[in-house]
Enzyme design. Structure first.
Site, PDB file in Angstrom:
ATOM      1  CG  ASN A 137      30.163 -14.831  98.206  1.00 45.03           C
ATOM      2  OD1 ASN A 137      30.317 -13.642  98.305  1.00 45.03           O
ATOM      3  ND2 ASN A 137      29.555 -15.566  99.129  1.00 45.03           N
TER       4      ASN A 137
ATOM      5  CD  GLU B 279      21.653 -14.675  96.598  1.00 43.20           C
ATOM      6  OE1 GLU B 279      22.597 -14.065  96.084  1.00 43.20           O
ATOM      7  OE2 GLU B 279      20.720 -14.102  97.217  1.00 43.20           O
TER       8      GLU B 279
ATOM      9  CG  HIS C 201      23.057 -12.044  91.853  1.00 42.45           C
ATOM     10  ND1 HIS C 201      22.845 -10.823  91.252  1.00 42.45           N
ATOM     11  CD2 HIS C 201      22.483 -11.955  93.085  1.00 42.45           C
ATOM     12  CE1 HIS C 201      22.173 -10.037  92.092  1.00 42.45           C
ATOM     13  NE2 HIS C 201      21.936 -10.699  93.205  1.00 42.45           N
TER      14      HIS C 201
HETATM   15  N1  0A1 Z   1      23.731  -9.382  96.954  1.00 40.39           N
HETATM   16  C1  0A1 Z   1      22.925 -10.126  97.865  1.00 40.39           C
HETATM   17  C2  0A1 Z   1      22.457  -9.350  99.036  1.00 40.39           C
HETATM   18  C3  0A1 Z   1      23.444  -9.021 100.076  1.00 40.39           C
HETATM   19  C4  0A1 Z   1      23.831  -7.720 100.249  1.00 40.39           C
HETATM   20  C5  0A1 Z   1      24.682  -7.356 101.266  1.00 40.39           C
HETATM   21  C6  0A1 Z   1      25.113  -8.352 102.101  1.00 40.39           C
HETATM   22  O1  0A1 Z   1      25.905  -8.049 103.143  1.00 40.39           O
HETATM   23  C7  0A1 Z   1      25.974  -6.763 103.530  1.00 40.39           C
HETATM   24  C8  0A1 Z   1      24.749  -9.668 101.926  1.00 40.39           C
HETATM   25  C9  0A1 Z   1      23.918  -9.987 100.892  1.00 40.39           C
HETATM   26  C10 0A1 Z   1      21.656 -10.536  97.169  1.00 40.39           C
HETATM   27  O2  0A1 Z   1      21.100  -9.743  96.426  1.00 40.39           O
HETATM   28  O3  0A1 Z   1      21.184 -11.616  97.396  1.00 40.39           O
HETATM   29 ZN    ZN Z   2      20.660 -10.061  94.658  1.00 37.71          ZN
END
Ligand code: 0A1
Ligand code: ZN
Length: 881
Positions: free
Chosen positions: A284, A317, A320
């Protein structure tokens, strides 16, 4: 207007979403203002959203306003201040175009939700008294009605009101703009905070946290001289366990500046650790939320592996922020655009921090264990899938790990400079946009001048290619003939040739390298490459550094493997040579055609005693493969695996090494012991890994001396990296003292949930006859909480995924146990259930009796009428594929 939520909670028919059906949104969002009035069972959210017609779609005439929404009670809604009554649907609401005033309007609405009842941990929920959110992929629609899709990017303002006593800290994305007191109400003192995020973002990056938290603070001055405040928020009492995560964050921030020219773009970066979380962590904007497992660490409670994962995930993270947040995905089919690239970036970072050879070996082990496994079974799908029922089921090893391999191959093909140029172009061209793989690929084409249309098949074609190698040596000319085939996968029977970068080196008979690494580009089904001017027939070292995610099908003669293990200049292939031999020995023992060769034991002895090698590397070479790896090999060769027979063979191999090398192992064990205070860096972790490998092999013989050594190590350890392996070895080898030590361990750590997870997991992984009964008993232990995903995974997940002997008990009791728990958890947390259910994906690898038992359990799960769409999709794909 207060529609009940019943129509939204009845089971939805399995409806799939297809990439081919993508349509740009009718309405875009300028800005969103959200006011949260937090209360555990009745949180009110007022949303004020400015919509405008998407110019791209305007020519198509008026469009209804269709918003996503799940489990929401709509209190009121208005357009430009005039109350409206939208049509409520199973998936959200619809307001006919006729009720919209034109191409721009303000939508306001108030919803009520129940965070306390939210056990699915998606949307706004409560973890140990702390409000927190998880909105990827489609959780925001459980907070308010919204176009919950990544190609709608908007600026967010958030106001949070809550009780000061239970939620003294109120956080959201971006920068804080105001805080203050509110008049006390019946529930006590209330206060508020306001936050503003200047960067437009999709709703999946929205985050809010409110609770009793303390922060571990630091700061970093960026390359351009801006000071960024860094804060890691945890529950009181955990503040002493954040130092490593903070240090990792700062190193990651500097690394992204130095290697990619990417600076952080807000004045504040926050991380919050929560105990109840479905995944590892979430990126986030400005407010990363982490599973506490990947933040909290102290030498006494975390292992070297935990520290390495904290470093990698904190970096992931953070990375990202550029690859995912500033440039996001147009739709969820493009998930690999942010995930493959970001995994590749975190792997490069870990390599720079910890050494590229051992990092690469680790990454490939994970790729093979998870992604090759996925490709081999009914859940195989392309890196960019074309259809899904539940997107949460596609956060897979294929999207993440194979997605990263695809980026790695691109880098190999265009070279490090070409790669940097292409990424610079991508950042410059697409900053602030929601993109596709095609746009990413175009940047590589424009920057490098290469046509990547054939390469693009890596994103669309599922399955692990098989590479065969033939050699020819004549008159000083050495020819390598490479051929590729990709086996069929569900929905894709015919496969096309891929562009496969095959890194090759040639060694002379005395071990000298006669041809340094060259990348051969295999683009046809079969191709030959000739090398001239060699004095004698070389020994090839193929697929150095694992330059492509393929399976090399080559019967390397044992003598050649031994030669490569001793001489290859490529550390990956050196490790691979040892591994290949171990796999062949295991297969020979299982089918009764071979024995444990003296040459293998000698090769291992040579590695063991060779101080010129990095200890971490030696520890990796000395590892005997696991049951799952051998099952995959057997299935890959068209056979059926018997986990008991594999277990017996691998045990014999470990025992042989333990017996025959006991003098070396004991010596090395003693000489790698260190009196220095624990430090988690790679240079200190390597010798520990080697020491514990020696201990494991010694204990595999069942010798009382080895057990005594392990017990002393456990009792005297001042850090978890020494204590946990010692305890695990004693428990798994069935040492008489094991139960007493398990009790001591529990008594000491019962108040630390993350250590208790380790205690549960090590018991669940014990390859012993009494394990299932023990695990069943542990499900009733006060330290077990099945609704907490970490605990569920530590006990039930580990039994299913990391204990093949017990899970695959011939009487089917392991399968029954897992299915019972999946059915139970599904009603509470579909996401975690669906992920753990994936353990059944290998069921066709095993003998027919076991297959039938597993199929019956899958059918029993599928027969549950109220099954979630997540678990239903997984189970049905497994049964069909
Ligand atoms: N985007 C995050 C991974 C993630 C995906 C889904 C989630 O809830 C359903 C939570 C985290 C990553 O790649 O770290
Ligand atoms: Zn990720």
């Amino acid at each position: 207007m207060r529609p009940d939520s019943a129509p939204q909670s009845t089971p939805t028919p399995q409806q799939s979403t297809r990439l081919a059906d993508y349509r740009a949104p009718d309405w875009l969002v300028d800005s969103v203002a959200l006011d949260f009035d937090l209360a555990p069972s009745a949180t009110r959210i007022k949303a004020r959203i400015i919509f405008h017609r998407n110019p791209e779609r305007a020519g198509e005439g008026p469009a209804d306003l269709v918003l996503d929404g799940r489990l929401l009670a709509l209190v009121s809604a208005a357009v430009d201040g005039r109350p409206v009554e939208p049509e409520l649907t199973r998936e959200g609401l619809r307001l006919p175009a006729a009720l919209l005033p034109g191409d721009r309007f303000t939508w306001t609405c108030e919803t009520e939700i129940d965070p306390k009842a939210n056990t699915a941990l998606e949307g706004l929920y409560i973890s140990k008294g702390m409000y927190c959110t998880q909105c990827e992929a489609e959780g925001f629609r459980k907070i308010t009605f919204y176009p919950d899709r990544p190609d709608v990017m908007a600026r967010f303002r958030v106001r949070i009101e809550a009780d000061r006593a239970t939620a003294p800290v109120l956080l959201a994305n971006g920068n804080p703009t105001a805080t203050g007191d509110l008049p006390a109400d019946h529930s006590g003192d209330r206060h508020y905070a306001e936050w503003e995020d200047p960067h437009p973002k999709p709703a999946y990056l929205f985050a809010l946290v409110a609770g009793d938290l303390v922060s571990h603070d630091d700061s970093l001055t960026t390359a351009s001289g801006r000071e960024v405040a860094l804060k890691i928020y945890v529950r009181p009492g955990d503040e002493g366990k954040c130092a490593y995560a903070m240090d990792s964050l700062k190193r990651a921030m500097r690394w992204d500046e130095a290697t990619h020219g990417r600076e952080y773009d807000l004045d504040l970066f926050m991380i919050v650790a929560v105990d109840d979380f479905n995944m590892g962590a979430m990126e986030n904007k400005g407010l990363n939320i982490f599973n506490s497992k990947y933040i909290l660490a102290s030498p006494e409670t975390a292992t070297d592996r935990d520290y390495a994962l904290i470093e990698a995930i904190v970096a992931h993270e953070y990375f990202h922020n550029w690859t995912g947040n500033r440039i996001t995905c147009r739709d969820w089919f493009q998930l690999c655009l942010k995930e493959g690239l970001t995994v590749f970036r975190d792997q490069q970072f870990s390599g720079d921090e910890r050494g590229h050879a051992v990092t690469r070996i680790d990454d490939v082990k994970i790729l093979r264990a998870r992604q090759f496994r996925e490709d081999q079974g009914p859940l195989a799908h392309p890196v960019r899938p074309e259809e899904y029922i539940e997107i949460n089921n596609f956060y897979t090893a294929t999207v993440y790990e194979k997605g990263a391999e695809v980026i790695g191959m691109l880098r190999t093909l265009v070279g490090p400079e070409g790669y940097r140029k292409a990424l610079d172009l991508y950042f410059q061209r697409h900053d602030g946009q929601a993109c596709t793989i095609e746009q990413f690929r175009q940047c590589f084409e424009d920057a490098s001048g290469r046509d990547l249309s054939q390469f693009a098949r890596w994103w669309s074609q599922a399955g692990t290619p098989r590479l065969t190698v033939e050699e020819d040596w004549q008159d000083g000319r050495y020819t390598l003939t490479l051929s590729q085939t990709t086996p069929p996968t569900p929905g894709q029977t015919d496969k096309l040739p891929l562009v496969i970068p095959v890194a090759v080196g040639l060694l002379g008979p005395n071990g000298d390298e006669v041809l340094p690494t060259q990348v051969l580009e295999l683009t046809e089904a079969e191709q030959s490459f000739t090398f001239e001017g060699l004095g004698s027939r070389p020994i090839p070292s193929i697929l150095r550094g694992f330059s492509a995610p393929v399976i090399v099908e080559r019967q390397t003669p044992d003598a050649e493997s031994a030669f490569l293990l001793a001489h290859d200049t490529d550390p990956f292939n050196r490790w691979e040579a040892g591994r290949g031999t171990a796999v062949r020995i295991a297969l020979g023992l299982i089918d009764g055609t071979g024995d444990i060769s003296g040459a293998w034991v000698e090769g291992m002895a040579a590695v063991l005693t060779d101080d010129s090698h990095d200890p971490a590397f030696r520890a990796m070479v000395l590892e005997v493969p696991g049951i799952d790896e051998i099952s995959r090999e057997i299935a890959g060769r068209g056979g059926l695996a018997d986990p008991d027979a594999i277990h017996t063979a691998l045990r014999e191999m470990r025992q042989t090494l333990g017996n025959e090398l006991s003098t070396h192992l004991t010596h090395l064990y003693e000489s790698t012991k260190s009196d220095r205070p624990y430090s988690p860096d790679a240079a200190s972790a390597g010798p520990r890994a080697l020491k514990n490998r020696c201990l494991g092999l010694l204990a595999a013989t069942g010798s009382a001396d080895a057990f005594a050594l392990a017990e002393t190590q456990f009792r005297t350890a001042d850090n978890m990296s020494d204590a946990l392996p010692a305890l695990t070895i004693l428990v798994h080898e069935g040492a008489p003292v094991a139960d007493a030590l398990l009790e001591d361990f529990h008594a000491r750590w019962q108040h630390d949930p993350l250590v208790i997870d380790k205690w549960l997991a090590l018991q669940a992984a014990a390859p012993l006859p009494g394990t299932l009964a023990r695990v069943e008993a542990l499900t009733g232990h006060p330290s077990f909480d099945w609704k907490n995903p970490n605990k569920f995974r530590a006990l039930i997940g580990v039994l299913a995924a990391a204990n093949p002997v017990v899970f695959h008990r011939p009487d089917g009791a392991g399968y029954r146990f897992l299915a019972d728990w999946l059915i139970r958890l599904d009603a509470v947390n579909p996401q975690t259930t669906a992920r753990v259910a994936g353990t059944f994906e290998t069921f066709r690898r095993y003998d027919t009796a076991r297959q039938a038992l597993m199929r019956a359990e899958l059918e029993r799960i599928a027969g549950v009428e109220s099954l979630s769409k997540n678990t239903r999709e997984m189970v049905e794909r497994m049964l069909a594929g």
